[in-house]
Design a protein around this motif. Structure first.
Motif, PDB file in Angstrom:
ATOM      1  N   ASN A 137       0.848  -1.189   0.000  1.00 11.83           N
ATOM      2  CA  ASN A 137       0.000   0.000   0.000  1.00 11.83           C
ATOM      3  C   ASN A 137       0.886   1.241   0.000  1.00 11.83           C
ATOM      4  OD1 ASN A 137      -2.575  -1.086   0.078  1.00 11.83           O
ATOM      5  ND2 ASN A 137      -2.630  -1.193   2.315  1.00 11.83           N
ATOM      6  N   LYS A 267      -5.320   3.564  -6.382  1.00 10.63           N
ATOM      7  CA  LYS A 267      -5.287   2.821  -5.116  1.00 10.63           C
ATOM      8  C   LYS A 267      -4.876   3.745  -3.968  1.00 10.63           C
ATOM      9  CE  LYS A 267      -5.291  -0.885  -2.503  1.00 10.63           C
ATOM     10  NZ  LYS A 267      -4.224  -1.715  -2.041  1.00 10.63           N
ATOM     11  N   ASN A 271      -6.869   4.190  -0.449  1.00  8.35           N
ATOM     12  CA  ASN A 271      -6.262   4.030   0.875  1.00  8.35           C
ATOM     13  C   ASN A 271      -6.260   5.330   1.683  1.00  8.35           C
ATOM     14  OD1 ASN A 271      -4.056   1.674  -0.557  1.00  8.35           O
ATOM     15  ND2 ASN A 271      -5.523   1.207   1.005  1.00  8.35           N
ATOM     16  N   ILE A 274     -10.353   5.380   2.782  1.00 14.18           N
ATOM     17  CA  ILE A 274     -10.908   4.281   3.599  1.00 14.18           C
ATOM     18  C   ILE A 274     -10.041   4.020   4.833  1.00 14.18           C
ATOM     19  CG2 ILE A 274     -11.508   1.824   3.647  1.00 14.18           C
ATOM     20  CD1 ILE A 274     -12.230   1.957   0.740  1.00 14.18           C
ATOM     21  N   ASN A 275      -8.723   3.995   4.659  1.00 16.72           N
ATOM     22  CA  ASN A 275      -7.872   3.597   5.788  1.00 16.72           C
ATOM     23  C   ASN A 275      -7.970   4.564   6.973  1.00 16.72           C
ATOM     24  OD1 ASN A 275      -7.191   1.851   3.690  1.00 16.72           O
ATOM     25  ND2 ASN A 275      -5.176   1.484   4.509  1.00 16.72           N
ATOM     26  N   ASN A 285     -14.888  -1.485   6.591  1.00 18.56           N
ATOM     27  CA  ASN A 285     -14.862  -0.676   5.361  1.00 18.56           C
ATOM     28  C   ASN A 285     -16.268  -0.400   4.834  1.00 18.56           C
ATOM     29  OD1 ASN A 285     -12.157  -1.049   5.653  1.00 18.56           O
ATOM     30  ND2 ASN A 285     -11.880  -2.347   3.855  1.00 18.56           N
ATOM     31  N   VAL A 355     -14.339  -0.307  -4.004  1.00 13.08           N
ATOM     32  CA  VAL A 355     -13.456  -1.101  -3.131  1.00 13.08           C
ATOM     33  C   VAL A 355     -14.077  -1.250  -1.736  1.00 13.08           C
ATOM     34  CG1 VAL A 355     -11.152  -1.244  -2.087  1.00 13.08           C
ATOM     35  CG2 VAL A 355     -11.386  -0.468  -4.438  1.00 13.08           C
ATOM     36  N   SER A 364      -9.813  -2.370   7.947  1.00 11.85           N
ATOM     37  CA  SER A 364      -8.680  -1.956   7.108  1.00 11.85           C
ATOM     38  C   SER A 364      -7.363  -2.224   7.840  1.00 11.85           C
ATOM     39  CB  SER A 364      -8.783  -0.467   6.773  1.00 11.85           C
ATOM     40  OG  SER A 364      -8.439   0.297   7.904  1.00 11.85           O
ATOM     41  N   SER A 365      -6.296  -2.280   7.050  1.00  9.18           N
ATOM     42  CA  SER A 365      -4.973  -2.547   7.638  1.00  9.18           C
ATOM     43  C   SER A 365      -4.591  -1.423   8.609  1.00  9.18           C
ATOM     44  CB  SER A 365      -3.928  -2.677   6.535  1.00  9.18           C
ATOM     45  OG  SER A 365      -3.963  -1.549   5.696  1.00  9.18           O
TER      46      SER A 365
HETATM   47  C1  LIG Z   1      -8.469  -1.483   0.251  1.00 13.22           C
HETATM   48  C2  LIG Z   1      -8.271  -1.655   1.723  1.00 13.22           C
HETATM   49  C3  LIG Z   1      -8.824  -0.483   2.443  1.00 13.22           C
HETATM   50  C4  LIG Z   1      -9.016  -2.902   2.073  1.00 13.22           C
HETATM   51  O1  LIG Z   1      -9.159  -3.107   3.426  1.00 13.22           O
HETATM   52  C5  LIG Z   1      -6.808  -1.792   2.003  1.00 13.22           C
HETATM   53  O2  LIG Z   1      -6.007  -1.847   1.109  1.00 13.22           O
HETATM   54  C6  LIG Z   1      -6.270  -1.823   3.395  1.00 13.22           C
HETATM   55  O3  LIG Z   1      -6.949  -2.242   4.314  1.00 13.22           O
HETATM   56  O4  LIG Z   1      -5.111  -1.441   3.533  1.00 13.22           O
END
Ligand SMILES: CC(C)(CO)C(=O)C(=O)O
Length: 418
Positions: A137, A267, A271, A274-275, A285, A355, A364-365
């Motif tokens: 990421n 991407k 990130n 969402i992250n 998510n 996504v 998420s991570s």
């Molecule tokens: C796309 C997403 C948000 C999926 O969980 C991701 O890549 C992450 O969690 O780092």
């Protein structure tokens, strides 16, 4: 040939599983464990990676194991190792630890901020004949590596940059290599251009081939030792590309670098929204975008990101146009105003929503990092966008606020009981 995997989180384990499955057994796949403790938990009987998909779990064995700088044969029970040796950590001398081997092909799936120190340590084992796949990421990692470690373009390893949209998580910390593959995405990858000028992408643009028939050709990398006197320099690259293409269950595809850059930029925005949002709120998510407030933040970040991407492309196009010599104003305008539709804010917004839906059951991570109290990758996500904003003098208040909120969320633990 030897393949090493560094970073055994969800994506690293998923890749290890598919790599081992698709490669003939004569190829060695080595998992690089962070610590003796991590190795002990997993290799009593040789490391096993479990992948759960739609309720069905399959397992893979047959890996070699290594603890950062030393190698450990998984056939030797860890119980036979002395406590004194274990305390010494990476690099300790034991009969079980063989001479650290040269690395032909390295898949890096560590967190963005762990990459520079980890590769600095592994760099004596890497050479211009090695290949590094960055499957992570965030953005800016490759640039950091070539600035700080692999400075000389003519003897640096080959680099493959990959963009991954698979969703996966580790089932539990106790069962470290039990991965749940929740969202089937794809892995697109491209090869960083060769400083020595070999054109790996010739097949994509071959004018001798009818446009629909144009595709990547592994022989553009190298053919054989008889035909290519530099075979040794390009062999690991060719084999790594072949290994990636064999992992078709992960829907891998080799694309021109220009397309990978677009995929990575998209991407990055996914990130950067969402992250941090899920990490600040502590939610999955899929819970975010039914709320208007989250949609409004989403719109803000996508608009800001699209502006910096447009500014960056204009700047690059300007350098190109200037190098062409005198041209008419119309011709210049045409070249300067070419902006890929996939980087417009509307398209970025659709991608984030897509996504979020694809990985709706995931944490998420970044949320996982915050929960563990570990460092997050925010500086390679929102931080990267902000560095671009600064370079092109574009204000990015939504992107910055999200980063600041996330930093506060990491610094101030949530009070559970009042
Ligand atoms: C796309 C997403 C948000 C999926 O969980 C991701 O890549 C992450 O969690 O780092």
């Amino acid at each position: 040939m030897q393949f090493h995997v560094l970073g055994l989180g969800a994506i690293g384990s998923l890749v290890s599983h598919h790599l081992r499955h698709s490669l003939p057994p004569r190829n060695v796949v080595t998992l690089i464990h962070k610590s003796v403790r991590q190795a002990r938990n997993t290799i009593e009987d040789g490391p096993t990676v479990y992948v759960e998909n739609g309720g069905v779990t399959s397992s893979t064995t047959g890996f070699k194991s290594e603890i950062f700088e030393g190698t450990v044969s998984s056939r030797i029970p860890l119980s036979e190792r002395t406590a004194a040796n274990e305390e010494k950590g990476p690099g300790f001398s034991s009969n079980d630890i063989q001479e650290a081997e040269r690395i032909d092909s390295l898949f890096v799936t560590t967190k963005a901020h762990q990459t520079l120190p980890a590769l600095r340590r592994l760099s004596p084992r890497l050479s211009g004949n090695s290949t590094i796949v960055l499957l992570q990421n965030g953005m800016g990692i490759y640039e950091e590596l070539v600035e700080h470690i692999f400075r000389n373009p003519y003897n640096r390893p080959h680099f493959i940059l990959a963009s991954n949209t698979h969703g996966a998580f580790i089932r539990s910390r106790a069962a470290r290599f039990h991965v749940v593959h929740t969202g089937i995405g794809e892995i697109q990858f491209g090869i960083v251009p060769d400083p020595a000028g070999r054109n790996f992408e010739a097949g994509f643009f071959d004018p001798e081939v009818f446009p629909l028939g144009r595709q990547a050709r592994i022989t553009d990398i190298t053919t054989s030792s008889e035909q290519d006197h530099q075979f040794g320099r390009y062999q690991s690259l060719r084999n790594t590309v072949a290994a990636l293409l064999l992992m078709d269950n992960l829907r891998t595809s080799w694309r021109p670098m220009e397309e990978i850059q677009l995929a990575m930029r998209r991407k990055l925005v996914v990130n950067s929204v969402i992250n941090p949002l899920t990490a600040i709120l502590g939610c999955r998510n899929g819970e975010l975008f039914s709320h208007q407030a989250a949609r409004s933040i989403l719109r803000g970040v996508c608009t800001e990101a699209s502006r910096v991407y447009a500014a960056e492309m204009q700047a690059q196009a300007k350098v190109f146009v200037d190098s062409l010599g005198p041209r008419s104003e119309d011709e210049d305008a045409l070249l300067l105003n070419r902006f890929p539709p996939v980087l417009k804010w509307q398209s970025l917004e659709q991608e984030v929503l897509r996504v979020a839906e694809l990985t709706k059951g995931n944490y998420s991570s970044m949320l996982e990092s915050v929960r563990r109290g570990s460092q997050t990758e925010i500086k390679y996500m929102n931080g990267h966008l902000l560095r671009m904003g600064k370079a092109y003098s574009i204000r990015m208040p939504h992107t910055a606020s999200l980063m600041h909120m996330l930093q506060l969320r990491s610094a101030i633990p949530v009070e559970v009981k009042l």
